[in-house]
Design a protein around this motif. Structure first.
Motif, mmCIF file in Angstrom:
data_model
loop_
_atom_site.group_PDB
_atom_site.id
_atom_site.type_symbol
_atom_site.label_atom_id
_atom_site.label_comp_id
_atom_site.label_asym_id
_atom_site.label_seq_id
_atom_site.Cartn_x
_atom_site.Cartn_y
_atom_site.Cartn_z
ATOM 1 N N TYR A 468 90.006 17.806 9.476
ATOM 2 C CA TYR A 468 89.697 16.383 9.272
ATOM 3 C C TYR A 468 88.616 16.285 8.210
ATOM 4 N N GLY A 469 88.718 15.262 7.402
ATOM 5 C CA GLY A 469 87.797 15.122 6.281
ATOM 6 C C GLY A 469 86.682 14.124 6.499
ATOM 7 N N LEU A 491 87.160 8.642 11.575
ATOM 8 C CA LEU A 491 88.240 8.405 10.627
ATOM 9 C C LEU A 491 87.988 7.076 9.922
ATOM 10 N N THR A 492 87.693 7.163 8.655
ATOM 11 C CA THR A 492 87.276 5.975 7.906
ATOM 12 C C THR A 492 88.397 4.954 7.796
ATOM 13 N N GLU A 493 89.614 5.405 7.505
ATOM 14 C CA GLU A 493 90.714 4.464 7.321
ATOM 15 C C GLU A 493 91.060 3.755 8.631
ATOM 16 N N LYS A 495 89.009 3.520 11.152
ATOM 17 C CA LYS A 495 87.756 2.968 11.681
ATOM 18 C C LYS A 495 87.619 3.215 13.178
ATOM 19 N N GLN A 496 87.772 4.468 13.558
ATOM 20 C CA GLN A 496 87.616 4.853 14.950
ATOM 21 C C GLN A 496 87.273 6.337 15.040
ATOM 22 N N PHE A 497 86.734 6.705 16.216
ATOM 23 C CA PHE A 497 86.399 8.099 16.467
ATOM 24 C C PHE A 497 87.621 8.836 17.009
ATOM 25 N N PHE A 498 87.668 10.135 16.670
ATOM 26 C CA PHE A 498 88.732 11.010 17.155
ATOM 27 C C PHE A 498 88.077 12.177 17.880
ATOM 28 N N LEU A 499 88.469 12.382 19.143
ATOM 29 C CA LEU A 499 87.903 13.463 19.957
ATOM 30 C C LEU A 499 88.705 14.731 19.691
ATOM 31 N N ILE A 500 88.051 15.753 19.114
ATOM 32 C CA ILE A 500 88.754 16.981 18.738
ATOM 33 C C ILE A 500 88.359 18.168 19.618
#
Length: 519
Positions: A468-469, A491-493, A495-500
């Motif tokens: 992820y960038g 994730l900017t596009e 506009k939310q958090f991603f739990l990795i």
């Protein structure tokens, strides 16, 4: 009759204050609270025709009574002998023990239990078996079978033959038994999803349970606050206090949380005081607080296990207090404790595990929720978790829930991560902060580690994943029983958090204590 008793007690106190009893020269000091006969044969402090205000009482009874020995034996049997020296400033403790016990007999069980912690004198008086027997019989006597041949004299001999404190224990045991029978059946059905009783919220609401907060300042003054609102979720509840007068945060000495059951009186004129059960007590001197986040109006402080205190920025006054409570044993903690002692959780020993300790933990289940006071941000149910003994580091066993390298396990967080708050006049929300409710079940599907606590997002110092960038963040929680670590990507596009990544660490000490093993 009540007015007559009040006038009598006030007159006695005024008399003690105006003219304290002084021992005569060369005579022994009078023994308080025993009502022994004076030189003239009459009882000191009684209603005699002639009375010498400064005469000392004689240890030998006079001839004014036909059976002084029998009368003395009766008083010794009915009233305990108090040897605690009276305080010169406390006029109440200078009263005879017979009068004090008579006054205490008008109290209910909760008040009587509380007053027993005031001093040694009141501890002895409030534990009088005769008084507790009368209280027990008045409330539960109809439920007890008694032969017609048993008279009051035989019952009195039965009370005296019992061990000290028997009827007090019987009273609270009967009360606890009745309370248990009211909601025990409702809590039998266990949810396979959370490992907790399905009807916890229903039982708490049906029994009219609320929570009170007692804040004590550095000068010993206490303020009791009733809850402003309670937010129920699947496995936890958040309670908020925003009304009332809050003292300065730096002047708070300790905080006590009580579960309160407000009983509906049978008649409008008769109202019993609410029973209060101590859930937790925090000493601000020994329990360090931790700053977790802030907004334009307040800064948020966290005290373990789940207390959040909002302080107005630029000053030290408290705006609100919130507490997050896990549902595990919450009904018992809110009802079965005493006003000064919390409910002692029974030690449920698991079944014997004959597997090799080197095999580690296996078959664990995790129910995990991120939420705030209004919405659920993320919820997950994870099965067949395991941790090997070779993976133990720094005294912690690692249980990997979401693997960073397995992209199919990654999941998004719905909505914004924020914690709404509300004071008596204003409201707002603290960004990048929420509540984490965790329920870890062992291999027998029994609750092993249960927490509900605030947690905040912090920016990572380095990149956590090359898949992820976006910007990388961390969410961490730690206490004496373990640690939780989450890795997130913004994730900017979208506009939310991603739990990795999600990893739970369990203390080896907790595992060894629970299973009686040696990892």
């Amino acid at each position: 009759m009540a007015a007559g008793r009040g006038e009598f007690f006030r007159s006695v106190l005024e008399g003690l204050h105006r003219q304290p009893v002084q021992p005569a020269p060369g005579r022994p000091a009078p023994v308080r609270g025993r009502g022994k006969p004076g030189p003239g044969g009459g009882l000191a402090g009684g209603r005699g025709k002639k009375r010498r205000p400064k005469a000392a009482r004689s240890p030998v009874s006079g001839g004014g009574h036909s059976c002084p020995g029998r009368r003395r034996e009766k008083k010794k049997a009915d009233f305990p002998e108090i040897k605690t020296p009276p305080s010169k400033d406390n006029l109440v403790e200078r009263l005879p023990s017979e009068i004090l016990i008579k006054i205490l007999s008008y109290l209910d069980a909760s008040s009587l239990f509380c007053i027993s912690h005031v001093s040694k004198l009141f501890y002895q008086l409030a534990n009088d078996d005769v008084m507790w027997h009368k209280m027990y019989m008045s409330e539960f006597g109809r439920e007890m079978w008694k032969p017609k041949s048993v008279d009051d004299k035989a019952m009195k001999e039965e009370v005296e033959d019992r061990s000290a404190g028997h009827w007090k224990k019987m009273y609270f045991r009967t009360v606890a038994g009745q309370e248990l029978n009211k909601w025990r059946r409702e809590l039998r059905e266990i949810s396979p999803y959370t490992g907790l009783p399905r009807q916890t919220e229903w039982v708490l609401r049906n029994l009219n349970v609320s929570w009170e907060l007692t804040v004590c300042d550095s000068w010993g003054q206490e303020s009791t606050l009733e809850q402003s609102r309670a937010y129920f979720f699947e496995s936890s509840v958040i309670i908020r206090w925003s009304g009332g007068i809050f003292i300065s945060y730096h002047h708070i000495s300790n905080i006590q949380l009580h579960g309160v059951r407000k009983e509906t009186p049978n008649t409008p004129k008769v109202r019993k005081p609410d029973w209060r059960s101590l859930i937790l007590k925090l000493d601000m001197k020994t329990q360090p607080s931790r700053f977790i986040s802030k907004d334009r109006l307040i800064k948020l402080m966290h005290l373990s296990p789940g207390i959040m205190i909002g302080i107005w920025r630029g000053q030290s006054n408290v705006a609100f207090i919130m507490v997050s409570l896990h549902f595990h044993k919450l009904v018992e903690k809110s009802l079965l404790g005493s006003p000064v002692c919390p409910y002692p959780e029974p030690m449920d020993r698991p079944l014997a595990d004959n597997s090799d300790p080197e095999f580690g933990l296996h078959g664990y289940t995790l129910h995990f929720v991120l939420h705030n006071t209004g919405t659920e941000i993320m919820s997950g149910h994870f099965r067949k978790l395991f941790g090997r003994a070779v993976q133990i580091q720094h005294g912690l066993v690692e249980l990997k829930v979401i693997d960073r390298t397995n992209l199919s396990q990654h999941r998004s967080l719905s909505g914004n991560v924020k914690l709404p708050w509300k004071s008596e006049m204003l409201e707002g929300s603290v960004e990048n902060c929420c509540i984490m409710t965790l329920t870890l079940l062992d291999e027998f599907q029994k609750p092993f580690w249960c927490i509900s606590s605030p947690i905040c997002i912090t920016k990572a110092r380095r990149q956590l994943s090359f898949d992820y960038g976006g910007e990388h963040f961390l969410m961490e929680y730690r206490d004496a029983d373990g640690k939780v670590r989450m890795k997130l990507v913004w994730l900017t596009e979208e506009k939310q958090f991603f739990l990795i990544s999600l990893t739970v660490y369990i203390s080896v000490t907790k595992v060894n204590k629970h299973f009686s093993t040696e990892y």
